[in-house]
Design a protein around this motif. Structure first.
Motif, PDB file in Angstrom:
ATOM      1  N   GLU A 106       0.804  -1.217   0.000  1.00 28.58           N
ATOM      2  CA  GLU A 106       0.000   0.000   0.000  1.00 28.58           C
ATOM      3  C   GLU A 106       0.838   1.269   0.000  1.00 28.58           C
ATOM      4  O   GLU A 106       0.377   2.325  -0.430  1.00 28.58           O
ATOM      5  CB  GLU A 106      -0.941   0.035   1.218  1.00 28.58           C
ATOM      6  CG  GLU A 106      -1.988  -1.051   1.240  1.00 28.58           C
ATOM      7  CD  GLU A 106      -1.477  -2.346   1.861  1.00 28.58           C
ATOM      8  OE1 GLU A 106      -0.550  -2.298   2.694  1.00 28.58           O
ATOM      9  OE2 GLU A 106      -1.999  -3.407   1.485  1.00 28.58           O
ATOM     10  N   ASN A 107       2.047   1.157   0.499  1.00 29.79           N
ATOM     11  CA  ASN A 107       2.911   2.343   0.552  1.00 29.79           C
ATOM     12  C   ASN A 107       4.377   1.906   0.527  1.00 29.79           C
ATOM     13  O   ASN A 107       4.689   0.717   0.573  1.00 29.79           O
ATOM     14  CB  ASN A 107       2.600   3.185   1.799  1.00 29.79           C
ATOM     15  CG  ASN A 107       2.744   2.406   3.086  1.00 29.79           C
ATOM     16  OD1 ASN A 107       3.766   1.769   3.327  1.00 29.79           O
ATOM     17  ND2 ASN A 107       1.711   2.440   3.925  1.00 29.79           N
ATOM     18  N   GLU A 108       5.251   2.893   0.457  1.00 32.45           N
ATOM     19  CA  GLU A 108       6.685   2.632   0.351  1.00 32.45           C
ATOM     20  C   GLU A 108       7.238   1.927   1.589  1.00 32.45           C
ATOM     21  O   GLU A 108       8.105   1.058   1.478  1.00 32.45           O
ATOM     22  CB  GLU A 108       7.427   3.947   0.117  1.00 32.45           C
ATOM     23  CG  GLU A 108       8.883   3.760  -0.224  1.00 32.45           C
ATOM     24  CD  GLU A 108       9.570   5.074  -0.576  1.00 32.45           C
ATOM     25  OE1 GLU A 108      10.741   5.228  -0.192  1.00 32.45           O
ATOM     26  OE2 GLU A 108       8.938   5.921  -1.222  1.00 32.45           O
ATOM     27  N   PHE A 109       6.724   2.295   2.763  1.00 30.53           N
ATOM     28  CA  PHE A 109       7.196   1.670   4.005  1.00 30.53           C
ATOM     29  C   PHE A 109       6.947   0.163   3.982  1.00 30.53           C
ATOM     30  O   PHE A 109       7.828  -0.632   4.301  1.00 30.53           O
ATOM     31  CB  PHE A 109       6.504   2.303   5.221  1.00 30.53           C
ATOM     32  CG  PHE A 109       6.857   1.630   6.511  1.00 30.53           C
ATOM     33  CD1 PHE A 109       8.073   1.877   7.133  1.00 30.53           C
ATOM     34  CD2 PHE A 109       5.977   0.726   7.101  1.00 30.53           C
ATOM     35  CE1 PHE A 109       8.415   1.236   8.319  1.00 30.53           C
ATOM     36  CE2 PHE A 109       6.312   0.083   8.286  1.00 30.53           C
ATOM     37  CZ  PHE A 109       7.527   0.344   8.894  1.00 30.53           C
ATOM     38  N   ILE A 110       5.757  -0.238   3.579  1.00 34.96           N
ATOM     39  CA  ILE A 110       5.422  -1.664   3.521  1.00 34.96           C
ATOM     40  C   ILE A 110       6.228  -2.353   2.429  1.00 34.96           C
ATOM     41  O   ILE A 110       6.714  -3.479   2.606  1.00 34.96           O
ATOM     42  CB  ILE A 110       3.909  -1.868   3.327  1.00 34.96           C
ATOM     43  CG1 ILE A 110       3.162  -1.359   4.564  1.00 34.96           C
ATOM     44  CG2 ILE A 110       3.576  -3.341   3.071  1.00 34.96           C
ATOM     45  CD1 ILE A 110       1.656  -1.317   4.424  1.00 34.96           C
ATOM     46  N   PHE A 111       6.412  -1.686   1.292  1.00 27.92           N
ATOM     47  CA  PHE A 111       7.237  -2.236   0.214  1.00 27.92           C
ATOM     48  C   PHE A 111       8.640  -2.554   0.721  1.00 27.92           C
ATOM     49  O   PHE A 111       9.155  -3.657   0.516  1.00 27.92           O
ATOM     50  CB  PHE A 111       7.310  -1.253  -0.962  1.00 27.92           C
ATOM     51  CG  PHE A 111       8.252  -1.701  -2.042  1.00 27.92           C
ATOM     52  CD1 PHE A 111       7.848  -2.616  -2.996  1.00 27.92           C
ATOM     53  CD2 PHE A 111       9.553  -1.215  -2.089  1.00 27.92           C
ATOM     54  CE1 PHE A 111       8.723  -3.046  -3.989  1.00 27.92           C
ATOM     55  CE2 PHE A 111      10.440  -1.639  -3.077  1.00 27.92           C
ATOM     56  CZ  PHE A 111      10.020  -2.557  -4.027  1.00 27.92           C
ATOM     57  N   ILE A 112       9.246  -1.586   1.406  1.00 27.20           N
ATOM     58  CA  ILE A 112      10.603  -1.780   1.931  1.00 27.20           C
ATOM     59  C   ILE A 112      10.613  -2.890   2.983  1.00 27.20           C
ATOM     60  O   ILE A 112      11.492  -3.756   2.982  1.00 27.20           O
ATOM     61  CB  ILE A 112      11.176  -0.453   2.486  1.00 27.20           C
ATOM     62  CG1 ILE A 112      11.437   0.512   1.325  1.00 27.20           C
ATOM     63  CG2 ILE A 112      12.439  -0.698   3.305  1.00 27.20           C
ATOM     64  CD1 ILE A 112      11.775   1.926   1.748  1.00 27.20           C
ATOM     65  N   SER A 113       9.628  -2.892   3.862  1.00 21.67           N
ATOM     66  CA  SER A 113       9.563  -3.901   4.914  1.00 21.67           C
ATOM     67  C   SER A 113       9.450  -5.310   4.346  1.00 21.67           C
ATOM     68  O   SER A 113      10.168  -6.224   4.777  1.00 21.67           O
ATOM     69  CB  SER A 113       8.359  -3.608   5.826  1.00 21.67           C
ATOM     70  OG  SER A 113       8.229  -4.615   6.799  1.00 21.67           O
ATOM     71  N   LYS A 114       8.581  -5.507   3.371  1.00 22.96           N
ATOM     72  CA  LYS A 114       8.404  -6.830   2.769  1.00 22.96           C
ATOM     73  C   LYS A 114       9.662  -7.260   1.998  1.00 22.96           C
ATOM     74  O   LYS A 114      10.053  -8.428   2.026  1.00 22.96           O
ATOM     75  CB  LYS A 114       7.187  -6.861   1.847  1.00 22.96           C
ATOM     76  CG  LYS A 114       5.880  -6.780   2.580  1.00 22.96           C
ATOM     77  CD  LYS A 114       5.670  -8.008   3.428  1.00 22.96           C
ATOM     78  CE  LYS A 114       4.369  -7.969   4.171  1.00 22.96           C
ATOM     79  NZ  LYS A 114       4.172  -9.148   5.026  1.00 22.96           N
ATOM     80  N   THR A 115      10.288  -6.311   1.326  1.00 19.69           N
ATOM     81  CA  THR A 115      11.505  -6.629   0.585  1.00 19.69           C
ATOM     82  C   THR A 115      12.643  -6.972   1.553  1.00 19.69           C
ATOM     83  O   THR A 115      13.416  -7.905   1.305  1.00 19.69           O
ATOM     84  CB  THR A 115      11.897  -5.468  -0.343  1.00 19.69           C
ATOM     85  OG1 THR A 115      10.781  -5.165  -1.195  1.00 19.69           O
ATOM     86  CG2 THR A 115      13.090  -5.827  -1.212  1.00 19.69           C
ATOM     87  N   GLU A 116      12.722  -6.264   2.661  1.00 17.40           N
ATOM     88  CA  GLU A 116      13.737  -6.589   3.670  1.00 17.40           C
ATOM     89  C   GLU A 116      13.487  -7.965   4.282  1.00 17.40           C
ATOM     90  O   GLU A 116      14.433  -8.705   4.567  1.00 17.40           O
ATOM     91  CB  GLU A 116      13.780  -5.513   4.750  1.00 17.40           C
ATOM     92  CG  GLU A 116      14.427  -4.229   4.265  1.00 17.40           C
ATOM     93  CD  GLU A 116      14.387  -3.103   5.273  1.00 17.40           C
ATOM     94  OE1 GLU A 116      13.512  -3.109   6.179  1.00 17.40           O
ATOM     95  OE2 GLU A 116      15.232  -2.192   5.149  1.00 17.40           O
ATOM     96  N   THR A 117      12.222  -8.315   4.460  1.00 21.22           N
ATOM     97  CA  THR A 117      11.898  -9.655   4.959  1.00 21.22           C
ATOM     98  C   THR A 117      12.340 -10.712   3.948  1.00 21.22           C
ATOM     99  O   THR A 117      12.881 -11.760   4.324  1.00 21.22           O
ATOM    100  CB  THR A 117      10.392  -9.780   5.261  1.00 21.22           C
ATOM    101  OG1 THR A 117      10.044  -8.809   6.250  1.00 21.22           O
ATOM    102  CG2 THR A 117      10.032 -11.175   5.762  1.00 21.22           C
TER     103      THR A 117
END
Length: 117
Positions: free
Chosen positions: A60-71
């Protein structure tokens, strides 16, 4: 997101999906040898990389994108540890190609994070 980033994501999604398929096959070979613990770990990590990458695509947003990619990166580095263990064992099936494929995925994930930040 520009066209190059979309192409990179599409390529990454394809790579992580193909990697998961290859890991499922490798884990099946291990399970035939009664190596269930390592096989199960590989299944969990190897399929989670693609799952988290796919979730990042629809964030939904850049923060979640980064978080999922870091996971996805965390799962990939854990996967690298397990495959490295398998590679050192002479009585395990060869996994050098999987390690090379995974190294490429990790590099792309890291570049994706750098671009997003």
């Amino acid at each position: 997101m520009n066209l190059d980033e979309k192409q990179l994501e599409s390529s990454l999604l394809t790579q992580t999906f193909d990697f998961a398929v290859n890991i499922i096959s490798y884990a099946a070979e291990l399970q035939k040898q009664n190596r269930f613990i390592i096989g199960n770990q590989l299944l969990k990590c190897g399929t989670a990389i693609g799952a988290n990458t796919r979730e990042a695509e629809y964030a939904e947003n850049e923060f979640i994108f980064i978080s999922k990619t870091e996971t996805a990166i965390k799962e990939a580095t854990e996967m690298y540890q397990w495959l490295s263990f398998c590679e050192t064992r002479k009585d395990y099936p060869n996994c050098k190609d999987l390690l090379n494929e995974l190294a490429e995925i990790i590099n792309i994930l890291n570049k994706t994070i750098e671009t997003a930040k």
